[in-house]
Scaffold this active site. Sequence first.
Site, mmCIF file in Angstrom:
data_model
loop_
_atom_site.group_PDB
_atom_site.id
_atom_site.type_symbol
_atom_site.label_atom_id
_atom_site.label_comp_id
_atom_site.label_asym_id
_atom_site.label_seq_id
_atom_site.Cartn_x
_atom_site.Cartn_y
_atom_site.Cartn_z
ATOM 1 N N LYS A 124 74.361 0.994 10.810
ATOM 2 C CA LYS A 124 73.731 -0.185 10.387
ATOM 3 C C LYS A 124 72.969 0.355 9.717
ATOM 4 C CE LYS A 124 70.880 -3.864 12.123
ATOM 5 N NZ LYS A 124 70.929 -4.615 11.391
ATOM 6 N N HIS A 175 71.597 0.077 18.078
ATOM 7 C CA HIS A 175 73.110 -0.390 16.996
ATOM 8 C C HIS A 175 73.868 0.137 16.479
ATOM 9 C CE1 HIS A 175 70.689 -4.206 16.883
ATOM 10 N NE2 HIS A 175 71.830 -5.085 16.281
#
Length: 266
Positions: A156, A152
């Site tokens: 995040k 990600h």
Amino acid sequence: MIRVAVTGAAGRMGRLMVKNIIEDSETELVQAYDIREVGKDAGELAGIGKVGVQILDAREINKTLDSEVLVDFTTPEGAVENIKAASNKNVKLVVGTTGFNEEQKKIIEECAKKVPTVLTPNFSVGVNVFWKIVELAAKYFKDYDIEIYEIHHRFKKDAPSGTALKIANVIKEVLGEDREIIHGRQGLCPRGKEIAVMAIRGGDVVGEHTVLFLGMGERLEITHRAHSRQAFASGAMKAIKWVYNVVKPGLYTMDDVLGFRNEKKE
Ligand SMILES: NC(=O)c1ccc[n+]([C@@H]2O[C@H](COP(=O)([O-])OP(=O)(O)OC[C@H]3O[C@@H](n4cnc5c(N)ncnc54)[C@H](O)[C@@H]3O)[C@@H](O)[C@H]2O)c1
């Protein structure tokens, strides 16, 4: 028109939800909340020009919430407060926030006894099908080593992703044995029956998940890649329209929204 409020409206997912709700002929954006950018126009923040809905202070949502559905993409702490406010005001819920601890999950379960609530760590249709494929594969690979990795973007906050944890739990449920879920490896660690979940963070990766079923002489890899956040927003729009028509309070998932739960078991 379904009257929808968004919490986290100044965030990445919130801004996209604002755009989707405004552009859809079945939904109307009536309120937008955040703890920053208060007073700014939600449409301008979303890059679609003024829409006349100003960002309200989420710390006062208890007093001001007035919609039929609330969609939340915030933080676990913030989401719990927003969910409490919605259940007190009989507002149906669509919750995409991830990273809840056990205590927070219990509060959400209690709130969902009052209002229909769709809660999922991933709204994308692709990931929901991916979970089904993983469930099927796990049945055939009971003796294989199983590992999961996810990638990600650098912003995040939680790790591993809620989606990766759900993959691990889907596999654990199929195998019906005590496979411990671990997070990474360091030092001497001979392989046992664990499922390791690895989280990679960097750049602007929207979301990628891979499950590996590793045997002697072969491996099967199943990967899902989200190309853009629109995959999540489209699923969340489906959830808004679905939950609006649900009368019975309770905790629902995308299995309900997408009709997977009613499919006949083989
Ligand atoms: N379920 C899914 O499909 C899915 C997809 C993408 C992201 N997510 C999750 O959604 C959440 C948000 O992701 P993001 O990338 O939009 O994050 P982000 O940091 O860009 O946005 C979060 C926003 O919430 C605001 N906020 C914080 N506390 C708040 C509160 N109490 N009330 C209202 N707003 C508040 C922040 O100011 C920020 O603007 C994360 O938990 C992420 O993992 C879920």
